[in-house]
Motif scaffolding. Structure first.
Motif, PDB file in Angstrom:
ATOM      1  N   GLY A 257      47.523  37.824  50.040  1.00 58.02           N
ATOM      2  CA  GLY A 257      47.163  36.360  49.401  1.00 58.02           C
ATOM      3  C   GLY A 257      45.869  36.169  48.604  1.00 58.02           C
ATOM      4  O   GLY A 257      44.879  36.598  49.664  1.00 58.02           O
ATOM      5  N   VAL A 258      45.497  35.748  47.284  1.00 56.87           N
ATOM      6  CA  VAL A 258      44.873  35.580  46.397  1.00 56.87           C
ATOM      7  C   VAL A 258      44.837  34.291  45.405  1.00 56.87           C
ATOM      8  O   VAL A 258      46.203  34.179  45.344  1.00 56.87           O
ATOM      9  CB  VAL A 258      43.020  36.881  45.697  1.00 56.87           C
ATOM     10  N   LEU A 259      43.545  32.920  46.199  1.00 49.69           N
ATOM     11  CA  LEU A 259      43.822  31.580  45.041  1.00 49.69           C
ATOM     12  C   LEU A 259      42.570  32.016  44.350  1.00 49.69           C
ATOM     13  O   LEU A 259      41.790  32.478  44.645  1.00 49.69           O
ATOM     14  CB  LEU A 259      43.509  30.401  45.844  1.00 49.69           C
ATOM     15  N   VAL A 260      43.406  31.909  42.376  1.00 51.47           N
ATOM     16  CA  VAL A 260      41.775  32.121  41.529  1.00 51.47           C
ATOM     17  C   VAL A 260      41.795  31.146  41.435  1.00 51.47           C
ATOM     18  O   VAL A 260      42.207  30.281  40.734  1.00 51.47           O
ATOM     19  CB  VAL A 260      42.669  33.134  40.607  1.00 51.47           C
ATOM     20  N   CYS A 261      40.488  30.223  40.728  1.00 52.06           N
ATOM     21  CA  CYS A 261      39.379  29.225  41.274  1.00 52.06           C
ATOM     22  C   CYS A 261      38.994  29.775  39.626  1.00 52.06           C
ATOM     23  O   CYS A 261      38.170  30.563  39.904  1.00 52.06           O
ATOM     24  CB  CYS A 261      39.081  28.465  42.148  1.00 52.06           C
TER      25      CYS A 261
ATOM     26  N   ARG B  76      48.254  33.923  43.582  1.00 50.89           N
ATOM     27  CA  ARG B  76      48.542  34.986  43.542  1.00 50.89           C
ATOM     28  C   ARG B  76      49.312  36.070  45.109  1.00 50.89           C
ATOM     29  O   ARG B  76      48.386  35.593  45.915  1.00 50.89           O
ATOM     30  CB  ARG B  76      47.822  36.045  42.426  1.00 50.89           C
ATOM     31  N   GLY B  77      50.441  36.846  44.751  1.00 53.60           N
ATOM     32  CA  GLY B  77      50.907  37.530  46.396  1.00 53.60           C
ATOM     33  C   GLY B  77      49.865  38.791  46.614  1.00 53.60           C
ATOM     34  O   GLY B  77      48.950  39.089  46.272  1.00 53.60           O
ATOM     35  N   ALA B  78      50.558  39.183  47.394  1.00 50.83           N
ATOM     36  CA  ALA B  78      49.905  40.510  47.759  1.00 50.83           C
ATOM     37  C   ALA B  78      49.412  41.668  47.371  1.00 50.83           C
ATOM     38  O   ALA B  78      48.488  42.329  47.554  1.00 50.83           O
ATOM     39  CB  ALA B  78      51.064  40.775  49.609  1.00 50.83           C
ATOM     40  N   ARG B  79      50.652  42.247  46.442  1.00 53.44           N
ATOM     41  CA  ARG B  79      50.277  42.633  45.467  1.00 53.44           C
ATOM     42  C   ARG B  79      48.453  42.782  44.635  1.00 53.44           C
ATOM     43  O   ARG B  79      48.028  43.735  44.448  1.00 53.44           O
ATOM     44  CB  ARG B  79      51.402  43.840  44.779  1.00 53.44           C
ATOM     45  N   GLU B  80      49.060  42.021  44.237  1.00 54.03           N
ATOM     46  CA  GLU B  80      47.535  41.321  42.393  1.00 54.03           C
ATOM     47  C   GLU B  80      46.227  41.157  43.926  1.00 54.03           C
ATOM     48  O   GLU B  80      45.618  41.595  42.969  1.00 54.03           O
ATOM     49  CB  GLU B  80      48.315  40.099  42.152  1.00 54.03           C
ATOM     50  N   ALA B  81      47.003  40.459  45.135  1.00 61.94           N
ATOM     51  CA  ALA B  81      45.549  40.502  45.531  1.00 61.94           C
ATOM     52  C   ALA B  81      44.999  41.911  46.331  1.00 61.94           C
ATOM     53  O   ALA B  81      43.418  42.134  46.099  1.00 61.94           O
ATOM     54  CB  ALA B  81      45.677  39.678  47.087  1.00 61.94           C
ATOM     55  N   ALA B  82      45.691  42.375  46.628  1.00 61.87           N
ATOM     56  CA  ALA B  82      45.655  44.161  47.070  1.00 61.87           C
ATOM     57  C   ALA B  82      44.566  44.886  45.758  1.00 61.87           C
ATOM     58  O   ALA B  82      43.690  45.514  45.975  1.00 61.87           O
ATOM     59  CB  ALA B  82      46.991  44.790  48.003  1.00 61.87           C
ATOM     60  N   GLU B  83      45.697  44.278  44.721  1.00 65.23           N
ATOM     61  CA  GLU B  83      44.634  45.221  43.272  1.00 65.23           C
ATOM     62  C   GLU B  83      43.528  44.920  43.305  1.00 65.23           C
ATOM     63  O   GLU B  83      42.897  45.803  42.661  1.00 65.23           O
ATOM     64  CB  GLU B  83      46.013  45.381  42.118  1.00 65.23           C
ATOM     65  N   LEU B  84      43.537  43.140  43.390  1.00 60.00           N
ATOM     66  CA  LEU B  84      41.977  42.431  42.754  1.00 60.00           C
ATOM     67  C   LEU B  84      40.203  43.045  43.386  1.00 60.00           C
ATOM     68  O   LEU B  84      39.322  43.716  43.204  1.00 60.00           O
ATOM     69  CB  LEU B  84      42.380  41.218  43.042  1.00 60.00           C
ATOM     70  N   ALA B  85      41.351  42.648  44.822  1.00 59.22           N
ATOM     71  CA  ALA B  85      40.525  43.276  45.781  1.00 59.22           C
ATOM     72  C   ALA B  85      40.152  44.720  46.495  1.00 59.22           C
ATOM     73  O   ALA B  85      39.095  45.372  46.481  1.00 59.22           O
ATOM     74  CB  ALA B  85      41.019  43.568  47.198  1.00 59.22           C
ATOM     75  N   ALA B  86      41.206  45.679  45.428  1.00 63.57           N
ATOM     76  CA  ALA B  86      40.769  46.771  45.079  1.00 63.57           C
ATOM     77  C   ALA B  86      39.407  47.267  44.066  1.00 63.57           C
ATOM     78  O   ALA B  86      37.906  48.259  44.100  1.00 63.57           O
ATOM     79  CB  ALA B  86      41.403  48.378  45.086  1.00 63.57           C
TER      80      ALA B  86
ATOM     81  N   ASP C  86      37.925  41.005  32.719  1.00 62.65           N
ATOM     82  CA  ASP C  86      39.492  41.017  31.966  1.00 62.65           C
ATOM     83  C   ASP C  86      40.592  40.457  32.938  1.00 62.65           C
ATOM     84  O   ASP C  86      41.618  39.651  33.242  1.00 62.65           O
ATOM     85  CB  ASP C  86      40.185  42.441  31.019  1.00 62.65           C
ATOM     86  N   GLN C  87      40.507  41.802  34.159  1.00 65.73           N
ATOM     87  CA  GLN C  87      41.882  41.921  35.195  1.00 65.73           C
ATOM     88  C   GLN C  87      40.948  40.241  36.215  1.00 65.73           C
ATOM     89  O   GLN C  87      42.870  39.221  36.500  1.00 65.73           O
ATOM     90  CB  GLN C  87      41.456  42.740  36.483  1.00 65.73           C
ATOM     91  N   VAL C  88      40.403  39.733  36.371  1.00 62.78           N
ATOM     92  CA  VAL C  88      39.838  37.583  37.093  1.00 62.78           C
ATOM     93  C   VAL C  88      40.742  37.168  35.996  1.00 62.78           C
ATOM     94  O   VAL C  88      41.659  36.334  36.585  1.00 62.78           O
ATOM     95  CB  VAL C  88      38.683  37.947  37.261  1.00 62.78           C
ATOM     96  N   ALA C  89      40.812  37.503  34.942  1.00 63.49           N
ATOM     97  CA  ALA C  89      40.814  36.581  33.940  1.00 63.49           C
ATOM     98  C   ALA C  89      42.236  36.363  34.078  1.00 63.49           C
ATOM     99  O   ALA C  89      43.329  35.065  33.959  1.00 63.49           O
ATOM    100  CB  ALA C  89      39.988  36.122  32.609  1.00 63.49           C
ATOM    101  N   ARG C  90      42.820  37.336  33.522  1.00 59.76           N
ATOM    102  CA  ARG C  90      44.161  37.836  33.870  1.00 59.76           C
ATOM    103  C   ARG C  90      45.110  36.973  34.404  1.00 59.76           C
ATOM    104  O   ARG C  90      46.006  35.377  34.936  1.00 59.76           O
ATOM    105  CB  ARG C  90      45.029  38.762  33.666  1.00 59.76           C
ATOM    106  N   LEU C  91      44.749  36.617  35.970  1.00 61.27           N
ATOM    107  CA  LEU C  91      45.175  36.037  37.153  1.00 61.27           C
ATOM    108  C   LEU C  91      44.845  34.968  37.459  1.00 61.27           C
ATOM    109  O   LEU C  91      45.579  34.098  38.052  1.00 61.27           O
ATOM    110  CB  LEU C  91      44.832  36.954  38.449  1.00 61.27           C
ATOM    111  N   GLY C  92      43.580  34.019  36.457  1.00 64.83           N
ATOM    112  CA  GLY C  92      43.365  33.258  36.356  1.00 64.83           C
ATOM    113  C   GLY C  92      44.330  32.206  36.055  1.00 64.83           C
ATOM    114  O   GLY C  92      44.784  32.677  35.275  1.00 64.83           O
TER     115      GLY C  92
END
Length: 301
Positions: free
Chosen positions: A202-206, A220-230, A293-299
């Motif tokens: 998971g990821v906390l987007v601040c 955000r959960g595991a899928r979105e966290a893994a995509e962002l980490a990649a 853009d991915q970070v901004a969308r998840l935030g």
């Protein structure tokens, strides 16, 4: 905790060991003085255990002895042994587990430290393993909160002075934790090699607005966290200078706090108005438009 200047009035038990009348002798494993001018960055013998090059404390020691050497950071070197404490098995396990997860600086990352003068205390921690092997750890509490911690082979830039002092004084161990998770984390082992280590759940987007605190956040959960980490791991990295060049109007930045099934979080600072725009404290890389853009969308909005 025992002080070398303390006088016992009889036969007393302190930290699980009997002490005869008079000033108690130093334990046989505590050096009588800190044999270096470096603050916190010294051990009597560098660790040569398997795994000691990529983690501060490998394996599972069952006993820890803390030796204290107080002095002043304006005149470092040669501090005399002032006291010691033996930690119980449970506390030793917790301390070793936490230390093993901390990030190791293999990249010679730069960091800025203030230069205030004041009191400091060097600490040596001697871990003993069930098979008789030992490992020394050196660290310090000092007024600038900038001392490293080392086993002589691997070194971490995470400041643990307050935790070492608390363990020495009380026998308890606890890593420092931010009041607000958006302030980031101590980091995680592997962040010297990857921006985000594998295994995120998971990821906390601040979203951090200039001059405002605390930031708004979204989970955000595991899928979105893994995509962002990649995405963050894809570009090439370089050792961090923990600084950047302003490349546009000051805008919101983002703190990404990646969470795992066990162990500490890994935090990454994303700064769209800076070059380089991605930093985890040990590594830096450029921020491309799709990842921005991915970070901004998840935030949070």
């Amino acid at each position: 905790m025992r002080s070398l200047h303390w006088l016992a009035a009889g036969l007393l038990a302190v930290s699980g060991c009997a002490v005869a009348q008079g000033s108690p002798p130093a334990p046989p494993f505590c050096p009588q003085q800190w044999d270096s001018e470096k603050i916190g960055d010294w051990v009597p013998d560098a660790a040569d255990l398997d795994g000691a090059s990529d983690r501060l404390v490998p394996g599972a020691p069952d006993l820890a002895l803390i030796c204290a050497y107080p002095g002043r950071n304006t005149d470092p070197g040669g501090e005399k042994l002032d006291g010691w404490r033996t930690l119980n098995h449970q506390t030793t396990e917790a301390m070793a587990r936490d230390l093993a997860y901390l990030p190791i600086d293999t990249q010679n990352a730069e960091r800025a430290c203030t230069l205030m003068g004041g009191r400091m205390t060097n600490y040596l921690v001697r871990f003993t393993y069930p098979d008789g092997d030992t490992l020394w750890l050196g660290g310090a509490e000092e007024v600038n909160s900038c001392a490293t911690i080392t086993n002589g082979t691997a070194t971490s830039d995470v400041y643990l002075g307050d935790s070492l002092t608390a363990a020495y004084r009380t026998g308890d161990w606890r890593l420092p934790q931010p009041d607000d998770p958006c302030d980031g984390s101590l980091g995680r082992r592997g962040q010297d090699e990857q921006m985000v280590p594998e295994g995120v759940v998971g990821v906390l987007v601040c979203r951090l607005k200039p001059g405002e605190k605390p930031g708004s956040r979204s989970e955000r959960g595991a899928r979105e966290a893994a995509e962002l980490a990649a995405a963050l791991n894809a570009p090439g990295t370089r050792p961090s200078t923990n600084g950047c060049q302003q490349a546009g109007p000051v805008s919101d930045s983002f703190r990404l706090v990646f969470r795992y099934g066990e162990g500490p979080a890994a935090s990454v600072h994303v700064m769209p108005d800076c070059r380089p725009g991605v930093n985890n404290g040990l590594l830096q890389t450029e921020l491309d438009a799709p990842t921005r853009d991915q970070v901004a969308r998840l935030g949070p909005a």
